[in-house]
Write a protein that holds these residues in place. Structure first.
Motif, PDB file in Angstrom:
ATOM      1  N   ILE A   1       5.092   2.337 -10.939  1.00 40.58           N
ATOM      2  CA  ILE A   1       4.307   1.828  -9.810  1.00 40.58           C
ATOM      3  C   ILE A   1       3.636   2.989  -9.085  1.00 40.58           C
ATOM      4  CG2 ILE A   1       4.418   0.642  -7.585  1.00 40.58           C
ATOM      5  CD1 ILE A   1       6.725  -1.016  -8.692  1.00 40.58           C
ATOM      6  N   ILE A   2       2.364   2.838  -8.859  1.00 43.12           N
ATOM      7  CA  ILE A   2       1.617   3.848  -8.111  1.00 43.12           C
ATOM      8  C   ILE A   2       1.451   3.407  -6.666  1.00 43.12           C
ATOM      9  CG2 ILE A   2      -0.609   5.018  -7.891  1.00 43.12           C
ATOM     10  CD1 ILE A   2      -0.746   4.893 -10.983  1.00 43.12           C
ATOM     11  N   MET A   3       1.074   2.142  -6.468  1.00 42.13           N
ATOM     12  CA  MET A   3       0.939   1.588  -5.131  1.00 42.13           C
ATOM     13  C   MET A   3       1.812   0.337  -5.038  1.00 42.13           C
ATOM     14  SD  MET A   3      -2.494   0.674  -2.980  1.00 42.13           S
ATOM     15  CE  MET A   3      -3.098   2.337  -3.175  1.00 42.13           C
ATOM     16  N   PHE A   4       2.721   0.334  -4.077  1.00 39.73           N
ATOM     17  CA  PHE A   4       3.707  -0.740  -3.964  1.00 39.73           C
ATOM     18  C   PHE A   4       3.150  -1.975  -3.270  1.00 39.73           C
ATOM     19  CE2 PHE A   4       6.405   2.939  -4.556  1.00 39.73           C
ATOM     20  CZ  PHE A   4       7.404   2.443  -5.368  1.00 39.73           C
ATOM     21  N   SER A   5       3.758  -3.097  -3.634  1.00 43.79           N
ATOM     22  CA  SER A   5       3.505  -4.342  -2.913  1.00 43.79           C
ATOM     23  C   SER A   5       4.567  -4.456  -1.818  1.00 43.79           C
ATOM     24  CB  SER A   5       3.579  -5.537  -3.865  1.00 43.79           C
ATOM     25  OG  SER A   5       4.842  -5.586  -4.491  1.00 43.79           O
TER      26      SER A   5
ATOM     27  N   GLY B   1       9.463  13.349   6.412  1.00 43.49           N
ATOM     28  CA  GLY B   1       8.439  14.148   7.058  1.00 43.49           C
ATOM     29  C   GLY B   1       7.693  15.089   6.137  1.00 43.49           C
ATOM     30  N   ASN B   2       7.881  14.925   4.822  1.00 41.82           N
ATOM     31  CA  ASN B   2       7.186  15.783   3.866  1.00 41.82           C
ATOM     32  C   ASN B   2       7.095  15.060   2.524  1.00 41.82           C
ATOM     33  OD1 ASN B   2       6.322  17.876   2.105  1.00 41.82           O
ATOM     34  ND2 ASN B   2       7.185  19.384   3.513  1.00 41.82           N
ATOM     35  N   GLU B   3       5.895  15.010   1.986  1.00 41.36           N
ATOM     36  CA  GLU B   3       5.687  14.306   0.713  1.00 41.36           C
ATOM     37  C   GLU B   3       6.282  15.027  -0.483  1.00 41.36           C
ATOM     38  OE1 GLU B   3       2.212  16.869   1.651  1.00 41.36           O
ATOM     39  OE2 GLU B   3       3.149  15.251   2.759  1.00 41.36           O
ATOM     40  N   LYS B   4       6.712  16.276  -0.295  1.00 36.65           N
ATOM     41  CA  LYS B   4       7.279  17.027  -1.421  1.00 36.65           C
ATOM     42  C   LYS B   4       8.593  16.427  -1.929  1.00 36.65           C
ATOM     43  CE  LYS B   4       9.976  20.516   1.044  1.00 36.65           C
ATOM     44  NZ  LYS B   4      10.121  21.942   1.291  1.00 36.65           N
ATOM     45  N   TYR B   5       9.197  15.528  -1.166  1.00 33.76           N
ATOM     46  CA  TYR B   5      10.452  14.899  -1.581  1.00 33.76           C
ATOM     47  C   TYR B   5      10.243  13.631  -2.403  1.00 33.76           C
ATOM     48  CZ  TYR B   5      12.404  18.188   1.732  1.00 33.76           C
ATOM     49  OH  TYR B   5      12.746  19.344   2.401  1.00 33.76           O
ATOM     50  N   ALA B   6       9.017  13.338  -2.785  1.00 38.67           N
ATOM     51  CA  ALA B   6       8.733  12.146  -3.587  1.00 38.67           C
ATOM     52  C   ALA B   6       9.492  12.169  -4.907  1.00 38.67           C
ATOM     53  CB  ALA B   6       7.232  12.017  -3.831  1.00 38.67           C
TER      54      ALA B   6
ATOM     55  N   LEU C   1      13.890   0.040  -2.156  1.00 39.27           N
ATOM     56  CA  LEU C   1      14.142   1.303  -2.848  1.00 39.27           C
ATOM     57  C   LEU C   1      15.390   1.975  -2.293  1.00 39.27           C
ATOM     58  CD1 LEU C   1      10.532   2.793  -2.814  1.00 39.27           C
ATOM     59  CD2 LEU C   1      11.642   1.548  -4.673  1.00 39.27           C
ATOM     60  N   ASN C   2      16.116   2.658  -3.153  1.00 35.77           N
ATOM     61  CA  ASN C   2      17.249   3.462  -2.710  1.00 35.77           C
ATOM     62  C   ASN C   2      16.739   4.786  -2.166  1.00 35.77           C
ATOM     63  OD1 ASN C   2      19.405   1.695  -3.492  1.00 35.77           O
ATOM     64  ND2 ASN C   2      18.955   2.229  -5.605  1.00 35.77           N
ATOM     65  N   ILE C   3      17.324   5.244  -1.101  1.00 37.27           N
ATOM     66  CA  ILE C   3      16.937   6.500  -0.472  1.00 37.27           C
ATOM     67  C   ILE C   3      18.079   7.490  -0.642  1.00 37.27           C
ATOM     68  CG2 ILE C   3      16.257   7.633   1.676  1.00 37.27           C
ATOM     69  CD1 ILE C   3      14.272   5.508   0.569  1.00 37.27           C
ATOM     70  N   PRO C   4      17.866   8.558  -1.420  1.00 34.99           N
ATOM     71  CA  PRO C   4      18.945   9.532  -1.621  1.00 34.99           C
ATOM     72  C   PRO C   4      19.144  10.393  -0.378  1.00 34.99           C
ATOM     73  CG  PRO C   4      16.946  10.332  -2.630  1.00 34.99           C
ATOM     74  CD  PRO C   4      16.646   8.946  -2.115  1.00 34.99           C
TER      75      PRO C   4
ATOM     76  N   GLY D   1       0.779  -1.222   0.000  1.00 34.64           N
ATOM     77  CA  GLY D   1       0.000   0.000   0.000  1.00 34.64           C
ATOM     78  C   GLY D   1       0.817   1.281   0.000  1.00 34.64           C
ATOM     79  N   ASP D   2       2.136   1.178   0.171  1.00 33.61           N
ATOM     80  CA  ASP D   2       2.984   2.376   0.115  1.00 33.61           C
ATOM     81  C   ASP D   2       2.840   3.072  -1.231  1.00 33.61           C
ATOM     82  OD1 ASP D   2       4.221   2.522   2.604  1.00 33.61           O
ATOM     83  OD2 ASP D   2       6.027   1.451   1.979  1.00 33.61           O
ATOM     84  N   THR D   3       2.911   4.390  -1.217  1.00 33.50           N
ATOM     85  CA  THR D   3       2.982   5.188  -2.441  1.00 33.50           C
ATOM     86  C   THR D   3       4.220   6.073  -2.323  1.00 33.50           C
ATOM     87  OG1 THR D   3       1.615   6.935  -1.472  1.00 33.50           O
ATOM     88  CG2 THR D   3       0.464   5.220  -2.753  1.00 33.50           C
ATOM     89  N   TRP D   4       4.620   6.681  -3.425  1.00 36.11           N
ATOM     90  CA  TRP D   4       5.817   7.508  -3.421  1.00 36.11           C
ATOM     91  C   TRP D   4       5.735   8.607  -2.371  1.00 36.11           C
ATOM     92  CZ3 TRP D   4       9.895   5.615  -5.721  1.00 36.11           C
ATOM     93  CH2 TRP D   4       9.761   4.805  -6.856  1.00 36.11           C
ATOM     94  N   ASP D   5       4.608   9.301  -2.338  1.00 32.13           N
ATOM     95  CA  ASP D   5       4.492  10.402  -1.381  1.00 32.13           C
ATOM     96  C   ASP D   5       4.413   9.917   0.055  1.00 32.13           C
ATOM     97  OD1 ASP D   5       1.973   9.373  -2.059  1.00 32.13           O
ATOM     98  OD2 ASP D   5       0.948  11.264  -1.689  1.00 32.13           O
ATOM     99  N   MET D   6       3.802   8.763   0.287  1.00 27.13           N
ATOM    100  CA  MET D   6       3.756   8.200   1.641  1.00 27.13           C
ATOM    101  C   MET D   6       5.155   7.844   2.132  1.00 27.13           C
ATOM    102  SD  MET D   6       0.418   5.698   1.432  1.00 27.13           S
ATOM    103  CE  MET D   6       0.848   4.828   2.924  1.00 27.13           C
ATOM    104  N   ILE D   7       5.955   7.267   1.245  1.00 32.07           N
ATOM    105  CA  ILE D   7       7.316   6.880   1.616  1.00 32.07           C
ATOM    106  C   ILE D   7       8.143   8.128   1.915  1.00 32.07           C
ATOM    107  CG2 ILE D   7       9.446   5.772   0.816  1.00 32.07           C
ATOM    108  CD1 ILE D   7       7.568   3.947  -0.924  1.00 32.07           C
ATOM    109  N   ALA D   8       8.027   9.139   1.070  1.00 33.62           N
ATOM    110  CA  ALA D   8       8.758  10.390   1.304  1.00 33.62           C
ATOM    111  C   ALA D   8       8.361  10.993   2.647  1.00 33.62           C
ATOM    112  CB  ALA D   8       8.491  11.380   0.175  1.00 33.62           C
TER     113      ALA D   8
END
Length: 74
Positions: free
Chosen positions: A39-43, A21-26, A48-51, A9-16
């Protein structure tokens, strides 16, 4: 570079938001994980790599009582 393992259920903005602490880093997150850009919603279990990014807190648009610092003269 750090990594993040997705949960269902993770999404890019949720992970960011979870990481910085802010979805703007997606966008930054997507740019280092282009293999998953469609991918829009992850399994579960996708790694994922985190910069490393410099996060700043700009609270100038917040009302005075929500800002991090107080100024007695205002």
């Amino acid at each position: 570079m750090d990594t993040y393992t997705t949960v269902l259920g993770d999404t890019w903005d949720m992970i960011a938001f979870k990481i910085w602490g802010n979805e703007k880093y997606a966008r930054e997150l997507i740019e280092v994980n282009l293999a998953y850009v469609a991918i829009i919603m992850f399994s579960d279990g996708i790694i994922l790599n985190i910069p490393e990014i410099a996060t700043t807190t700009d609270d100038s648009s917040l009302p005075p009582w929500k800002r991090g610092t107080t100024n007695a003269s205002t």
